[in-house]
Write an enzyme that holds these catalytic residues in place. Structure first.
Site, PDB file in Angstrom:
ATOM      1  N   ASP A  19       0.828  -1.209   0.000  1.00  0.00           N
ATOM      2  CA  ASP A  19       0.000   0.000   0.000  1.00  0.00           C
ATOM      3  C   ASP A  19       0.865   1.263   0.000  1.00  0.00           C
ATOM      4  O   ASP A  19       2.012   1.246   0.446  1.00  0.00           O
ATOM      5  CB  ASP A  19      -0.913  -0.028   1.233  1.00  0.00           C
ATOM      6  CG  ASP A  19      -2.072   0.943   1.093  1.00  0.00           C
ATOM      7  OD1 ASP A  19      -2.441   1.285  -0.051  1.00  0.00           O
ATOM      8  OD2 ASP A  19      -2.615   1.363   2.132  1.00  0.00           O
ATOM      9  N   HIS A  36       2.257   3.515  -9.004  1.00  0.00           N
ATOM     10  CA  HIS A  36       2.081   2.103  -9.344  1.00  0.00           C
ATOM     11  C   HIS A  36       3.255   1.595 -10.190  1.00  0.00           C
ATOM     12  O   HIS A  36       3.682   0.451 -10.034  1.00  0.00           O
ATOM     13  CB  HIS A  36       0.760   1.903 -10.095  1.00  0.00           C
ATOM     14  CG  HIS A  36      -0.448   2.283  -9.288  1.00  0.00           C
ATOM     15  ND1 HIS A  36      -0.603   1.902  -7.974  1.00  0.00           N
ATOM     16  CD2 HIS A  36      -1.553   3.022  -9.591  1.00  0.00           C
ATOM     17  CE1 HIS A  36      -1.750   2.377  -7.508  1.00  0.00           C
ATOM     18  NE2 HIS A  36      -2.337   3.070  -8.465  1.00  0.00           N
ATOM     19  N   LEU A 130      10.893 -20.813  -4.687  1.00  0.00           N
ATOM     20  CA  LEU A 130       9.995 -19.875  -4.003  1.00  0.00           C
ATOM     21  C   LEU A 130       8.645 -19.926  -4.692  1.00  0.00           C
ATOM     22  O   LEU A 130       8.578 -19.954  -5.917  1.00  0.00           O
ATOM     23  CB  LEU A 130      10.568 -18.445  -4.104  1.00  0.00           C
ATOM     24  CG  LEU A 130       9.649 -17.298  -3.688  1.00  0.00           C
ATOM     25  CD1 LEU A 130       9.495 -17.250  -2.165  1.00  0.00           C
ATOM     26  CD2 LEU A 130      10.196 -15.948  -4.181  1.00  0.00           C
ATOM     27  N   ARG A 186      -4.687  -1.959   8.828  1.00  0.00           N
ATOM     28  CA  ARG A 186      -5.894  -2.762   8.632  1.00  0.00           C
ATOM     29  C   ARG A 186      -5.608  -3.844   7.595  1.00  0.00           C
ATOM     30  O   ARG A 186      -4.589  -3.802   6.906  1.00  0.00           O
ATOM     31  CB  ARG A 186      -7.063  -1.881   8.197  1.00  0.00           C
ATOM     32  CG  ARG A 186      -6.796  -1.032   6.966  1.00  0.00           C
ATOM     33  CD  ARG A 186      -8.033  -0.229   6.555  1.00  0.00           C
ATOM     34  NE  ARG A 186      -7.734   0.711   5.504  1.00  0.00           N
ATOM     35  CZ  ARG A 186      -7.599   2.036   5.673  1.00  0.00           C
ATOM     36  NH1 ARG A 186      -7.729   2.568   6.874  1.00  0.00           N
ATOM     37  NH2 ARG A 186      -7.320   2.817   4.646  1.00  0.00           N
TER      38      ARG A 186
HETATM   39  C1  IPE Z   1      -5.320  -2.753  -0.172  1.00  0.00           C
HETATM   40  O1  IPE Z   1      -5.039  -1.405  -0.332  1.00  0.00           O
HETATM   41  C2  IPE Z   1      -5.300  -3.455  -1.496  1.00  0.00           C
HETATM   42  C3  IPE Z   1      -3.992  -3.590  -2.122  1.00  0.00           C
HETATM   43  C4  IPE Z   1      -2.849  -3.242  -1.611  1.00  0.00           C
HETATM   44  C5  IPE Z   1      -3.998  -4.190  -3.422  1.00  0.00           C
HETATM   45  P1  IPE Z   1      -6.221  -0.323  -0.465  1.00  0.00           P
HETATM   46  O2  IPE Z   1      -5.561   0.992  -0.589  1.00  0.00           O
HETATM   47  O3  IPE Z   1      -7.140  -0.715  -1.550  1.00  0.00           O
HETATM   48  O4  IPE Z   1      -6.973  -0.486   0.926  1.00  0.00           O
HETATM   49  P2  IPE Z   1      -7.851   0.560   1.736  1.00  0.00           P
HETATM   50  O5  IPE Z   1      -8.919   1.047   0.808  1.00  0.00           O
HETATM   51  O6  IPE Z   1      -6.960   1.678   2.167  1.00  0.00           O
HETATM   52  O7  IPE Z   1      -8.368  -0.216   2.899  1.00  0.00           O
HETATM   53  C1  IPE Z   2      -1.621   0.236  -3.369  1.00  0.00           C
HETATM   54  O1  IPE Z   2      -1.433   1.579  -3.382  1.00  0.00           O
HETATM   55  C2  IPE Z   2      -1.887  -0.327  -4.730  1.00  0.00           C
HETATM   56  C3  IPE Z   2      -3.275  -0.743  -4.934  1.00  0.00           C
HETATM   57  C4  IPE Z   2      -4.221  -0.733  -4.037  1.00  0.00           C
HETATM   58  C5  IPE Z   2      -3.636  -1.195  -6.265  1.00  0.00           C
HETATM   59  P1  IPE Z   2      -2.650   2.608  -3.381  1.00  0.00           P
HETATM   60  O2  IPE Z   2      -3.048   2.872  -4.783  1.00  0.00           O
HETATM   61  O3  IPE Z   2      -3.743   2.135  -2.502  1.00  0.00           O
HETATM   62  O4  IPE Z   2      -1.953   3.883  -2.789  1.00  0.00           O
HETATM   63  P2  IPE Z   2      -2.531   4.837  -1.671  1.00  0.00           P
HETATM   64  O5  IPE Z   2      -2.900   3.986  -0.490  1.00  0.00           O
HETATM   65  O6  IPE Z   2      -3.721   5.522  -2.255  1.00  0.00           O
HETATM   66  O7  IPE Z   2      -1.404   5.767  -1.369  1.00  0.00           O
HETATM   67 MG    MG Z   3      -4.144   2.358  -0.532  1.00  0.00          MG
END
Ligand code: IPE
Ligand code: IPE
Ligand code: MG
Length: 239
Positions: A19, A36, A130, A186
């Protein structure tokens, strides 16, 4: 399942909620998608380190079933990026003895991504060093519900299901260490069954900045913990 180990990651199942990509990019004045792209580079580094540290399984949360709710351009960019990543990485993974598996729903994925997944799984199917599992269009609740349905069907047919976990689409391998980057604390519907006894490690480091140093740090923290699984501390460590 280890209580302490000389080699930090040997034989462990580590799962990571990757995340913080979007915020990483926004903090640099860049569109979220740049985060990303940088995140995909971090995946490559992390897989390399996981292999070097002797992990048994690495499960990475790449795209949740809830992520379809994001704006279409971001979803499209993520799907294109995952497709490219799988195509580019498969030869490297194969050479490193990594077996790739994708967990999650496949019926809603764009055709190109589905093809890239199937090809990468085929190309790496003999890997023994792995097991790398990418969770794409994954929801743990959905996976548990599916297992409950299968359990019900098997029982109604007069069979005696060997164990509920076996029926989970993910194979129900217990997670030893769950890491979440990006500062949130979370689970966001990730491996709820499999993390029943997992140790949790939350870091503020955004996923694009996560590297060998951070993975080693998380594993050191894991090694210093005492896993009791509901029993009493081992003799000698009790107060
Ligand atoms: C969790 O991250 C999903 C992935 C890392 C793929 P999110 O950014 O989607 O989760 P929330 O919305 O903060 O809980
Ligand atoms: C995680 O990073 C990647 C995915 C959920 C696909 P986020 O895109 O959720 O990045 P933040 O949490 O908004 O910074
Ligand atoms: Mg996120």
């Amino acid at each position: 399942m280890a209580q302490s180990r000389s080699t930090a990651g040997q034989g462990l199942h580590v799962a990571i909620i990757m995340d913080g990509n979007g915020r990483w990019a926004q903090a640099r004045g860049l569109p979220r998608v740049f985060g990303h792209v940088a995140g995909a580079r971090a995946v490559r580094r992390c897989v390399r380190t996981a292999g070097a540290l002797g992990l048994r399984t690495l499960t990475l949360f790449a795209f949740s079933s809830a992520n379809w709710m994001r704006p279409a351009p971001e979803v499209d960019a993520l799907c294109a990026l995952m497709t490219r990543h799988l195509r580019e990485e498969q030869a490297r993974l194969r050479a490193a003895g990594v077996r790739l598996e994708v967990i999650g729903r496949r019926d809603r994925l764009p055709g190109e991504l589905l093809e890239a997944i199937e090809e990468a799984e085929r190309q790496t199917s003999t890997g023994t060093q792995l097991c790398l599992r990418l969770a794409i269009d994954y929801s743990s609740r959905e996976s548990i519900l599916g297992a409950a349905r299968r359990f019900h069907v098997e029982t109604a047919r007069g069979g005696a299901p060997a164990g509920f976990g076996r029926l989970l689409a993910t194979g129900a391998e217990d997670v030893d260490l769950l890491i979440r980057t990006g500062g949130e604390q979370r689970l966001s519907d990730f491996l709820l069954w499999e993390c029943a006894w997992a140790e949790l490690h939350f870091t503020r480091v955004a996923w694009p900045d996560f590297g060998a140093r951070e993975l080693r740090r998380a594993l050191r923290s894991f090694a210093a913990r005492e896993r009791r699984f509901g029993a009493l501390p081992e003799k000698g460590s009790a107060a």
